[in-house]
Design a protein around this motif. Structure first.
Motif, short mmCIF file in Angstrom:
data_model
loop_
_atom_site.label_atom_id
_atom_site.label_comp_id
_atom_site.label_asym_id
_atom_site.label_seq_id
_atom_site.Cartn_x
_atom_site.Cartn_y
_atom_site.Cartn_z
N SER A 126 0.82 -1.22 0.00
CA SER A 126 0.00 0.00 0.00
C SER A 126 0.85 1.27 0.00
CB SER A 126 -0.91 0.01 1.23
OG SER A 126 -0.14 -0.04 2.43
N ILE A 127 2.11 1.15 0.45
CA ILE A 127 3.01 2.31 0.50
C ILE A 127 4.01 2.28 -0.65
CG2 ILE A 127 4.77 3.50 1.87
CD1 ILE A 127 3.42 2.42 4.37
N THR A 128 4.55 1.10 -0.92
CA THR A 128 5.65 0.98 -1.88
C THR A 128 5.23 0.53 -3.27
OG1 THR A 128 6.10 -1.33 -1.28
CG2 THR A 128 7.17 0.38 0.04
N GLY A 129 3.99 0.05 -3.40
CA GLY A 129 3.57 -0.48 -4.68
C GLY A 129 3.96 -1.92 -4.89
N GLY A 130 4.61 -2.53 -3.90
CA GLY A 130 4.99 -3.94 -4.00
C GLY A 130 6.00 -4.19 -5.10
N GLU A 131 5.90 -5.37 -5.71
CA GLU A 131 6.84 -5.74 -6.78
C GLU A 131 6.69 -4.85 -8.00
OE1 GLU A 131 7.79 -10.43 -6.36
OE2 GLU A 131 5.81 -9.92 -7.14
N ALA A 132 5.49 -4.31 -8.23
CA ALA A 132 5.27 -3.45 -9.39
C ALA A 132 5.96 -2.10 -9.24
CB ALA A 132 3.78 -3.24 -9.61
N GLY A 133 6.28 -1.70 -8.02
CA GLY A 133 6.95 -0.43 -7.81
C GLY A 133 5.98 0.74 -7.74
N ASN A 227 11.43 0.59 -7.19
CA ASN A 227 10.99 -0.78 -7.00
C ASN A 227 11.97 -1.49 -6.07
OD1 ASN A 227 13.02 -2.47 -8.62
ND2 ASN A 227 12.36 -0.97 -10.14
N PRO A 228 11.57 -2.59 -5.45
CA PRO A 228 12.41 -3.23 -4.43
C PRO A 228 13.77 -3.69 -4.92
CG PRO A 228 10.15 -4.03 -4.28
CD PRO A 228 10.24 -3.22 -5.54
N THR A 229 13.91 -3.94 -6.22
CA THR A 229 15.19 -4.44 -6.73
C THR A 229 16.30 -3.40 -6.69
OG1 THR A 229 14.60 -3.84 -9.01
CG2 THR A 229 14.00 -6.06 -8.25
N ILE A 230 15.94 -2.14 -6.45
CA ILE A 230 16.96 -1.08 -6.39
C ILE A 230 17.75 -1.17 -5.10
CG2 ILE A 230 17.31 1.42 -6.27
CD1 ILE A 230 14.83 1.75 -8.01
N PHE A 231 17.05 -1.44 -4.00
CA PHE A 231 17.66 -1.34 -2.67
C PHE A 231 18.08 -2.72 -2.15
CE2 PHE A 231 14.45 2.01 -3.22
CZ PHE A 231 15.28 3.12 -3.17
N VAL A 232 18.93 -3.37 -2.92
CA VAL A 232 19.42 -4.69 -2.54
C VAL A 232 20.70 -4.53 -1.71
CG1 VAL A 232 18.37 -5.87 -4.47
CG2 VAL A 232 20.62 -4.83 -4.76
N VAL A 233 21.19 -5.66 -1.20
CA VAL A 233 22.37 -5.63 -0.33
C VAL A 233 23.58 -5.04 -1.06
CG1 VAL A 233 23.97 -7.07 0.99
CG2 VAL A 233 21.54 -7.58 1.02
N PHE A 234 23.68 -5.31 -2.36
CA PHE A 234 24.84 -4.83 -3.12
C PHE A 234 24.96 -3.31 -3.06
CE2 PHE A 234 26.89 -3.43 -7.09
CZ PHE A 234 28.11 -4.08 -6.94
N LEU A 235 23.83 -2.60 -2.99
CA LEU A 235 23.88 -1.14 -2.88
C LEU A 235 24.54 -0.73 -1.58
CD1 LEU A 235 23.14 1.73 -3.73
CD2 LEU A 235 20.87 1.37 -2.74
N SER A 236 24.19 -1.37 -0.47
CA SER A 236 24.79 -1.04 0.82
C SER A 236 26.29 -1.35 0.83
CB SER A 236 24.09 -1.81 1.94
OG SER A 236 22.74 -1.42 2.06
N ILE A 237 26.67 -2.47 0.22
CA ILE A 237 28.09 -2.83 0.15
C ILE A 237 28.84 -1.81 -0.69
CG2 ILE A 237 29.73 -4.57 -0.64
CD1 ILE A 237 27.65 -6.69 0.02
N SER A 238 28.25 -1.39 -1.80
CA SER A 238 28.89 -0.39 -2.67
C SER A 238 29.11 0.92 -1.93
CB SER A 238 28.03 -0.16 -3.92
OG SER A 238 27.90 -1.34 -4.68
N LEU A 239 28.13 1.34 -1.13
CA LEU A 239 28.27 2.58 -0.38
C LEU A 239 29.35 2.48 0.69
CD1 LEU A 239 24.48 3.49 -0.01
CD2 LEU A 239 26.14 4.51 -1.57
N LEU A 240 29.47 1.29 1.30
CA LEU A 240 30.54 1.07 2.28
C LEU A 240 31.90 1.15 1.60
CD1 LEU A 240 31.51 0.25 5.12
CD2 LEU A 240 31.29 -2.13 4.39
N VAL A 241 32.03 0.51 0.44
CA VAL A 241 33.29 0.56 -0.30
C VAL A 241 33.61 1.98 -0.73
CG1 VAL A 241 34.44 -0.21 -2.43
CG2 VAL A 241 33.09 -1.83 -1.09
N ALA A 242 32.59 2.73 -1.14
CA ALA A 242 32.80 4.12 -1.56
C ALA A 242 33.38 4.94 -0.41
CB ALA A 242 31.48 4.72 -2.02
#
Length: 316
Positions: A126-133, A227-242
């Motif tokens: 109801s907030i995020t739009g679910g898988e559809a984004g 959509n949910p696929t944007i905010f995956v674990v890899f994003l957090s790891i990339s920001l840590l590496v940055a």
């Protein structure tokens, strides 16, 4: 010195955006947005010495909150206020149990949060739009549309980063910064001096959450769709590496790290085969890490300091 290098980098980014094409402006905007999140990550790593792998989760909180506010007819300022308020509440709630942990346990706890965010976004349909984004309505400031590839959007996110970086310098470079460093590096000594260790740690984690949420809000306005696929674990790891590449205690380094992560991958695809982009990107990050313990930010500060000394000698 730090303020000078920060303003010099801002001028370089804005000039590159003005002279480059729409693709370059878009990547510079995304890189600067990432830099805001890196700035928050560095507040935890640089002062408390802890590893935070939840920066992508904080971005998700800000992005979806901004989208919800705009989709429900809220103004840009009201939506930003909602983003900050939500980030403060979420950050404090996460900080209370997290500050009880140290080292690898903190990393695992924040990794779990980052890992759960995509599934949580799907469940909160109801907030995020679910898988559809969900879409993020475009906004205008002073009659100028803030589009992802426009110069206006790049100027906006650059101004946002500079303001937050200056606030970061004021918070962590003076008496407050010395107190937080003591809490992070010598907790028993801080206890002896009667410092409020839990309050200090909660404040740092909450500030990092606010910065991550603001980065997420800017990201949503830039891309226009979430959509949910944007905010995956890899994003957090990339920001840590940055943050590690740029330097955990350098605001200029945070911007450089964000630009590397956000700007380099899409632009090297036009220079090397697609199968080699990961290799080239990894090699660049490795070279940047070898710049020293202080990261690229300390290298820039040292070079600028040497240049200023030479100028003063010539004048004298």
């Amino acid at each position: 010195m730090r303020l000078g290098s920060l303003l010099a980098l801002a001028a370089v980014v804005l000039c590159a955006g003005a002279l480059g094409d729409a693709t370059l402006r878009y990547s510079l905007t995304i890189g600067t947005v990432y830099a805001v999140a890196v700035l928050g990550n560095n507040a935890i790593n640089g002062t408390l010495g802890e590893i935070n792998l939840a920066a992508g989760a904080y971005m998700a909180v800000g992005a979806y909150t901004m989208a919800w506010g705009l989709n429900n007819g809220w103004s840009l300022l009201a939506s930003l206020a909602l983003v900050i308020l939500t980030a403060v509440v979420v950050g404090a709630l996460i900080a209370v149990p997290t500050i009880r942990l140290t080292g690898i346990f903190t990393a695992l706890a924040t990794f779990t949060l980052a890992f759960a965010i995509p599934d949580l976004a799907i469940s909160l349909q109801s907030i995020t739009g679910g898988e559809a984004g969900t879409g993020v309505p475009p906004v205008s400031v002073g009659g100028t549309l803030l589009d992802g590839s426009s110069q206006a959007m790049l100027i906006t996110v650059c101004a946002l980063f500079v303001v937050l970086a200056i606030v970061n310098l004021l918070l962590f470079s003076r008496g407050t910064g010395a107190t937080l460093l003591l809490v992070g590096e010598a907790t028993p000594a801080a206890q002896v001096f009667g410092m409020h260790i839990r309050l200090a740690k909660i404040t740092v984690w909450t500030w990092a959450t606010v910065l991550g949420a603001l980065a997420g809000a800017a990201y949503g306005l830039t891309v226009g769709f979430l959509n949910p696929t944007i905010f995956v674990v890899f994003l957090s790891i990339s920001l840590l590496v940055a943050g590690l590449v740029g330097g955990a205690r350098s605001v200029t380094g945070a911007w450089l790290g964000g630009l590397l992560v956000g700007t380099l991958p899409p632009n090297i695809q036009s220079l090397v085969p697609a199968s080699s982009t990961g290799i080239v990107f990894g090699a660049v990050l490795l070279v940047a890490l070898l710049a020293g313990h202080g990261g690229l930010g300390s290298v820039i500060d040292r070079c600028l300091g040497v240049l200023l000394v030479r100028v003063q000698r010539r004048r004298s």
